[in-house]
Design a protein around this motif. Sequence first.
Motif, PDB file in Angstrom:
ATOM      1  N   ARG A 169       0.802  -1.223   0.000  1.00  0.00           N
ATOM      2  CA  ARG A 169       0.000   0.000   0.000  1.00  0.00           C
ATOM      3  C   ARG A 169       0.842   1.284   0.000  1.00  0.00           C
ATOM      4  O   ARG A 169       0.439   2.302   0.553  1.00  0.00           O
ATOM      5  CB  ARG A 169      -0.995   0.010   1.154  1.00  0.00           C
ATOM      6  CG  ARG A 169      -1.964  -1.152   1.121  1.00  0.00           C
ATOM      7  CD  ARG A 169      -3.076  -0.953   2.121  1.00  0.00           C
ATOM      8  NE  ARG A 169      -3.897  -2.118   2.273  1.00  0.00           N
ATOM      9  CZ  ARG A 169      -4.893  -2.453   1.462  1.00  0.00           C
ATOM     10  NH1 ARG A 169      -5.180  -1.707   0.423  1.00  0.00           N
ATOM     11  NH2 ARG A 169      -5.603  -3.542   1.683  1.00  0.00           N
ATOM     12  N   VAL A 170       2.016   1.199  -0.604  1.00  0.00           N
ATOM     13  CA  VAL A 170       2.854   2.389  -0.752  1.00  0.00           C
ATOM     14  C   VAL A 170       2.358   3.156  -1.968  1.00  0.00           C
ATOM     15  O   VAL A 170       2.243   2.604  -3.058  1.00  0.00           O
ATOM     16  CB  VAL A 170       4.345   2.000  -0.937  1.00  0.00           C
ATOM     17  CG1 VAL A 170       5.183   3.207  -1.300  1.00  0.00           C
ATOM     18  CG2 VAL A 170       4.870   1.338   0.332  1.00  0.00           C
ATOM     19  N   ARG A 171       2.028   4.431  -1.761  1.00  0.00           N
ATOM     20  CA  ARG A 171       1.526   5.270  -2.852  1.00  0.00           C
ATOM     21  C   ARG A 171       2.667   5.579  -3.815  1.00  0.00           C
ATOM     22  O   ARG A 171       3.769   5.930  -3.407  1.00  0.00           O
ATOM     23  CB  ARG A 171       0.945   6.560  -2.265  1.00  0.00           C
ATOM     24  CG  ARG A 171       0.181   7.397  -3.263  1.00  0.00           C
ATOM     25  CD  ARG A 171      -0.549   8.533  -2.581  1.00  0.00           C
ATOM     26  NE  ARG A 171       0.335   9.449  -1.886  1.00  0.00           N
ATOM     27  CZ  ARG A 171       0.909  10.511  -2.455  1.00  0.00           C
ATOM     28  NH1 ARG A 171       0.685  10.790  -3.721  1.00  0.00           N
ATOM     29  NH2 ARG A 171       1.692  11.296  -1.753  1.00  0.00           N
ATOM     30  N   MET A 172       2.409   5.435  -5.104  1.00  0.00           N
ATOM     31  CA  MET A 172       3.445   5.647  -6.111  1.00  0.00           C
ATOM     32  C   MET A 172       3.398   7.080  -6.611  1.00  0.00           C
ATOM     33  O   MET A 172       2.527   7.461  -7.370  1.00  0.00           O
ATOM     34  CB  MET A 172       3.254   4.660  -7.267  1.00  0.00           C
ATOM     35  CG  MET A 172       4.395   4.663  -8.261  1.00  0.00           C
ATOM     36  SD  MET A 172       6.053   4.469  -7.560  1.00  0.00           S
ATOM     37  CE  MET A 172       5.921   2.913  -6.724  1.00  0.00           C
ATOM     38  N   THR A 173       4.357   7.882  -6.153  1.00  0.00           N
ATOM     39  CA  THR A 173       4.481   9.262  -6.608  1.00  0.00           C
ATOM     40  C   THR A 173       5.412   9.292  -7.823  1.00  0.00           C
ATOM     41  O   THR A 173       6.188   8.351  -8.030  1.00  0.00           O
ATOM     42  CB  THR A 173       5.078  10.146  -5.496  1.00  0.00           C
ATOM     43  OG1 THR A 173       6.413   9.699  -5.230  1.00  0.00           O
ATOM     44  CG2 THR A 173       4.228  10.080  -4.229  1.00  0.00           C
ATOM     45  N   PRO A 174       5.378  10.353  -8.606  1.00  0.00           N
ATOM     46  CA  PRO A 174       6.307  10.439  -9.742  1.00  0.00           C
ATOM     47  C   PRO A 174       7.778  10.377  -9.304  1.00  0.00           C
ATOM     48  O   PRO A 174       8.592   9.726  -9.953  1.00  0.00           O
ATOM     49  CB  PRO A 174       5.980  11.805 -10.367  1.00  0.00           C
ATOM     50  CG  PRO A 174       4.569  12.087  -9.958  1.00  0.00           C
ATOM     51  CD  PRO A 174       4.418  11.465  -8.598  1.00  0.00           C
ATOM     52  N   GLN A 175       8.110  11.025  -8.190  1.00  0.00           N
ATOM     53  CA  GLN A 175       9.485  10.988  -7.694  1.00  0.00           C
ATOM     54  C   GLN A 175       9.868   9.574  -7.280  1.00  0.00           C
ATOM     55  O   GLN A 175      10.960   9.105  -7.596  1.00  0.00           O
ATOM     56  CB  GLN A 175       9.676  11.930  -6.491  1.00  0.00           C
ATOM     57  CG  GLN A 175       9.543  13.381  -6.825  1.00  0.00           C
ATOM     58  CD  GLN A 175       8.118  13.898  -6.664  1.00  0.00           C
ATOM     59  OE1 GLN A 175       7.149  13.139  -6.636  1.00  0.00           O
ATOM     60  NE2 GLN A 175       7.980  15.206  -6.567  1.00  0.00           N
ATOM     61  N   ARG A 176       8.981   8.912  -6.567  1.00  0.00           N
ATOM     62  CA  ARG A 176       9.249   7.539  -6.104  1.00  0.00           C
ATOM     63  C   ARG A 176       9.462   6.621  -7.298  1.00  0.00           C
ATOM     64  O   ARG A 176      10.376   5.799  -7.307  1.00  0.00           O
ATOM     65  CB  ARG A 176       8.070   7.072  -5.246  1.00  0.00           C
ATOM     66  CG  ARG A 176       8.303   5.745  -4.572  1.00  0.00           C
ATOM     67  CD  ARG A 176       7.245   5.494  -3.517  1.00  0.00           C
ATOM     68  NE  ARG A 176       7.591   6.269  -2.331  1.00  0.00           N
ATOM     69  CZ  ARG A 176       6.728   6.616  -1.382  1.00  0.00           C
ATOM     70  NH1 ARG A 176       5.461   6.267  -1.484  1.00  0.00           N
ATOM     71  NH2 ARG A 176       7.121   7.297  -0.337  1.00  0.00           N
ATOM     72  N   HIS A 177       8.625   6.766  -8.304  1.00  0.00           N
ATOM     73  CA  HIS A 177       8.761   5.934  -9.507  1.00  0.00           C
ATOM     74  C   HIS A 177      10.097   6.225 -10.205  1.00  0.00           C
ATOM     75  O   HIS A 177      10.793   5.295 -10.637  1.00  0.00           O
ATOM     76  CB  HIS A 177       7.585   6.176 -10.461  1.00  0.00           C
ATOM     77  CG  HIS A 177       7.534   5.201 -11.580  1.00  0.00           C
ATOM     78  ND1 HIS A 177       8.298   5.340 -12.718  1.00  0.00           N
ATOM     79  CD2 HIS A 177       6.826   4.059 -11.732  1.00  0.00           C
ATOM     80  CE1 HIS A 177       8.065   4.331 -13.534  1.00  0.00           C
ATOM     81  NE2 HIS A 177       7.172   3.531 -12.954  1.00  0.00           N
ATOM     82  N   SER A 180      14.206  16.916  -2.756  1.00  0.00           N
ATOM     83  CA  SER A 180      15.388  17.095  -1.910  1.00  0.00           C
ATOM     84  C   SER A 180      16.130  15.767  -1.761  1.00  0.00           C
ATOM     85  O   SER A 180      15.596  14.692  -2.069  1.00  0.00           O
ATOM     86  CB  SER A 180      14.967  17.593  -0.523  1.00  0.00           C
ATOM     87  OG  SER A 180      14.236  16.582   0.150  1.00  0.00           O
ATOM     88  N   VAL A 181      17.347  15.844  -1.239  1.00  0.00           N
ATOM     89  CA  VAL A 181      18.113  14.628  -0.952  1.00  0.00           C
ATOM     90  C   VAL A 181      17.381  13.809   0.115  1.00  0.00           C
ATOM     91  O   VAL A 181      17.378  12.578   0.067  1.00  0.00           O
ATOM     92  CB  VAL A 181      19.551  14.967  -0.492  1.00  0.00           C
ATOM     93  CG1 VAL A 181      20.313  13.715  -0.109  1.00  0.00           C
ATOM     94  CG2 VAL A 181      20.298  15.714  -1.580  1.00  0.00           C
ATOM     95  N   ALA A 182      16.715  14.499   1.040  1.00  0.00           N
ATOM     96  CA  ALA A 182      15.944  13.806   2.083  1.00  0.00           C
ATOM     97  C   ALA A 182      14.833  12.966   1.471  1.00  0.00           C
ATOM     98  O   ALA A 182      14.552  11.859   1.944  1.00  0.00           O
ATOM     99  CB  ALA A 182      15.366  14.810   3.073  1.00  0.00           C
ATOM    100  N   THR A 183      14.203  13.467   0.410  1.00  0.00           N
ATOM    101  CA  THR A 183      13.160  12.698  -0.294  1.00  0.00           C
ATOM    102  C   THR A 183      13.746  11.413  -0.847  1.00  0.00           C
ATOM    103  O   THR A 183      13.140  10.339  -0.752  1.00  0.00           O
ATOM    104  CB  THR A 183      12.545  13.536  -1.430  1.00  0.00           C
ATOM    105  OG1 THR A 183      11.967  14.708  -0.876  1.00  0.00           O
ATOM    106  CG2 THR A 183      11.495  12.759  -2.200  1.00  0.00           C
ATOM    107  N   VAL A 184      14.942  11.500  -1.412  1.00  0.00           N
ATOM    108  CA  VAL A 184      15.601  10.309  -1.958  1.00  0.00           C
ATOM    109  C   VAL A 184      15.875   9.315  -0.832  1.00  0.00           C
ATOM    110  O   VAL A 184      15.548   8.132  -0.941  1.00  0.00           O
ATOM    111  CB  VAL A 184      16.902  10.675  -2.709  1.00  0.00           C
ATOM    112  CG1 VAL A 184      17.639   9.422  -3.168  1.00  0.00           C
ATOM    113  CG2 VAL A 184      16.596  11.582  -3.900  1.00  0.00           C
TER     114      VAL A 184
END
Length: 147
Positions: free
Chosen positions: A17-25, A55-59
């Motif tokens: 159930r992890v939401r797929m964001t454009p950044q995550r993809h 941000s680097v934190a997002t990564v």
Amino acid sequence: MSDHRLQDALDALKSTRVRMTPQRHAILEFLYESMTHPTADDIYKALEGRFPNMSVATVYNNLRVFKEAGIVKELTYGDASSRFDSVTSDHYHVICGDCGKIVDFHYPGLDEVETLAEHVTGFKVHNHRMEIYGVCPKCQNQSNTLN
């Protein structure tokens, strides 16, 4: 091959159930296509043009999510920066001592190491890792041209 592995990873995330964001993809796609064992900073630099607000934190946060889902392994080799590997099956790494390049290596005979270690020591072995250090062909060529 990487398309099939990437799709399996996306399905695994969906099942948790992890939401797929454009950044995550994009981060996941970079990991599965690069096969270079990148650091979080490498990933950030590769994607910052497409995602200027990332941000680097997002990564780092996304890599943690991927690690928890079992679709990425974190590699630590004593230096300050972790590297990330999208190949989660058992394998080893050959590491260049000059440039830091990491290449996957598999040798079936090494699979028996855990069983032997348990037998010899009485330990209950959970896992193991092995790194092989040397100098990659590119660095060897650079060294030869300097001599």
